[in-house]
Scaffold this active site. Structure first.
Site, mmCIF file in Angstrom:
data_model
loop_
_atom_site.group_PDB
_atom_site.id
_atom_site.type_symbol
_atom_site.label_atom_id
_atom_site.label_comp_id
_atom_site.label_asym_id
_atom_site.label_seq_id
_atom_site.Cartn_x
_atom_site.Cartn_y
_atom_site.Cartn_z
ATOM 1 N N HIS A 120 -5.338 -3.610 5.224
ATOM 2 C CA HIS A 120 -4.904 -3.953 3.870
ATOM 3 C C HIS A 120 -6.119 -4.401 3.074
ATOM 4 O O HIS A 120 -6.131 -5.452 2.449
ATOM 5 C CB HIS A 120 -3.853 -5.060 3.938
ATOM 6 C CG HIS A 120 -3.247 -5.392 2.605
ATOM 7 N ND1 HIS A 120 -2.729 -4.426 1.766
ATOM 8 C CD2 HIS A 120 -3.089 -6.575 1.957
ATOM 9 C CE1 HIS A 120 -2.264 -4.997 0.681
ATOM 10 N NE2 HIS A 120 -2.483 -6.300 0.752
ATOM 11 N N ASP B 129 0.825 -1.210 0.000
ATOM 12 C CA ASP B 129 0.000 0.000 0.000
ATOM 13 C C ASP B 129 0.860 1.260 0.000
ATOM 14 O O ASP B 129 0.510 2.270 -0.625
ATOM 15 C CB ASP B 129 -0.936 -0.003 1.209
ATOM 16 C CG ASP B 129 -1.888 -1.175 1.188
ATOM 17 O OD1 ASP B 129 -2.343 -1.545 0.086
ATOM 18 O OD2 ASP B 129 -2.174 -1.743 2.265
#
Length: 330
Positions: free
Chosen positions: A272, A245
Site C-alpha cells: 500500500h 487501491d
C-alpha cells in the site's frame, strides 16, 4: 471489511522502509525484520461489495432484506445473532456485533463511524479518541438505527472501550501531508498502533483487528509482533485494510474505458505504498485491451492516487474516499 482471495508466504523487513516492500491484494502469512521473523496477516479485497445486490451489500437501512448478507465474501465473520432483537416478517434477523473504532474523531474515523452506525450488523459502537470524540458520538447517536453509540476519551478510558468487542478498527494516527510519503508517518503512527494493539491484546484478545493507520505495510507487522509478545496472536484475526487501491483501480479503469463502474473489477497485488501497488490490468473484468501508454498512465495514477488526494486536500487524509466509495450503492 475486506476479502482475502489468495495467500502466499513472504519475508518482509519491518522498518521505516517497509512500506516499499509488502504486497497487497493477498493475505500474508509471514514477514521478517533482519533475522527475526514473525507472521502477519493482511486481508485486502480485490472484489468489493459494489457488485452485490442492494440487499446483499452492507444493507445500511433497517427496512431492507438481509437474507444475502451471510456468506458474502471470505473469510466472513461467524454469524452472531442478537437474541433480543425481533425480525420483521419475511426478513432474516440481522447479525449483531460490538465494534470499537480507535481514532473515531479523525478524518477517517468520523465517516467510518457513521457508516458503521448505519449498518444493521452493528449492535454497539464504541468510539475512542484522545479528544473531541464526545461530540462525534452525540451526533451519531441521533441516527435512527439500532446500534448503541458510546464515547471514550483519553488513555484511561481505552480499556473500557474495548470490553466485549468483536471487532476493533484502528484509523488512529497522523494524516499524510503534501510532500510526505507513507514512510514519513512511521515513527509516529507505529507508536500509536503499538499502544492501541497492546490494549487490545489485554482487554479484547479474541477480537478481530483491522488496521487502517499508515504505513499499513509496517503497522500490521508491528501489531502482529505485539500480539505475539502478549501470547494472543491469531493470523486469521489481524488485517490491514488497503481496499482503497482496488477502489481506485476500478474507478480509473471504468473512466478510461467508458465502462459501467459496477461491472469493473481490477485485481491489485503488492503493498500500500507507491511502486509496491501493482494493478493487474491484464486481468481486468470485463476483458478490455490497454495500449502500453494506457497501462503506464493507469498504473502510475493508481500507485499515486493517495498523493493526488493528499495534495488536493492539503493533508486531510485519503482513506475517507475508500470508505465512501466501497460502501456506496450503485
Amino acid at each position: 471489511m475486506a476479502t482475502a482471495l489468495s495467500s502466499m508466504m513472504l519475508h518482509t523487513p519491518v522498518s521505516s522502509k517497509c512500506a516499499n516492500y509488502m504486497p497487497a491484494g493477498v493475505a500474508y502469512s509471514r514477514s521478517s525484520c533482519g533475522s527475526k521473523a514473525f507472521p502477519t496477516h493482511i486481508s485486502i479485497a480485490s472484489k468489493n461489495l459494489k457488485g452485490a445486490s442492494p440487499s446483499s451489500a452492507l444493507g445500511f437501512f433497517c427496512g431492507e432484506d438481509y437474507t444475502l448478507l451471510e456468506g458474502h465474501g471470505k473469510p466472513s465473520l461467524p454469524r452472531k445473532v442478537n437474541s433480543n432483537q425481533s425480525s420483521p416478517k419475511g426478513q432474516v434477523r440481522a447479525a449483531a456485533y460490538n465494534i470499537a473504532v480507535l481514532g473515531a474523531a479523525g478524518g477517517i474515523g468520523q465517516p467510518l463511524s457513521l457508516l458503521l452506525k448505519m449498518s444493521p450488523l452493528v449492535a454497539s459502537l464504541n468510539l475512542y479518541d484522545i479528544a473531541n470524540v464526545k461530540g462525534v458520538a452525540a451526533d451519531l447517536s441521533h441516527c435512527n438505527t439500532p446500534a448503541q453509540v458510546s464515547a471514550f476519551t483519553g488513555f484511561a478510558e481505552l480499556p473500557d472501550s474495548l470490553k466485549n468487542v468483536d471487532l476493533i478498527i484502528i484509523p488512529a494516527g497522523v494524516p499524510r501531508k503534501p510532500g510526505m510519503t507513507r514512510d514519513d508517518l512511521f515513527k509516529i503512527n507505529a507508536g500509536i498502533v503499538r499502544t492501541l494493539v497492546e490494549a487490545a491484546a489485554e482487554h479484547a484478545p479474541n477480537a478481530w483487528i483491522n488496521i487502517i493507520s499508515n504505513p499499513v505495510n509496517s503497522t500490521v507487522p508491528i501489531a502482529a509482533e505485539v500480539l505475539k509478545q502478549k501470547g494472543v496472536y491469531n493470523p486469521r484475526k489481524l488485517f490491514g485494510v488497503t481496499t482503497l487501491d482496488v477502489v481506485r483501480a476500478n474507478t480509473f479503469v471504468a473512466q478510461k474505458k467508458n465502462l459501467r463502474l459496477i461491472d469493473v473489477d481490477v485485481p491489485v497485488l503488492g503493498g500500500h505504498a507507491g511502486i509496491t501497488i501493482l494493478p493487474l490490468l491484464s486481468k481486468t473484468r470485463p476483458a478490455v485491451e490497454f495500449s502500453p501508454e494506457e497501462i503506464e498512465e493507469l498504473t502510475v495514477r493508481i500507485q499515486n492516487g493517495g498523493t493526488e488526494v493528499v495534495e488536493a486536500k492539503a493533508g486531510a487524509g485519503s482513506a475517507t474516499l475508500s470508505m465512501m466509495k466501497c460502501c456506496s450503492k450503485y
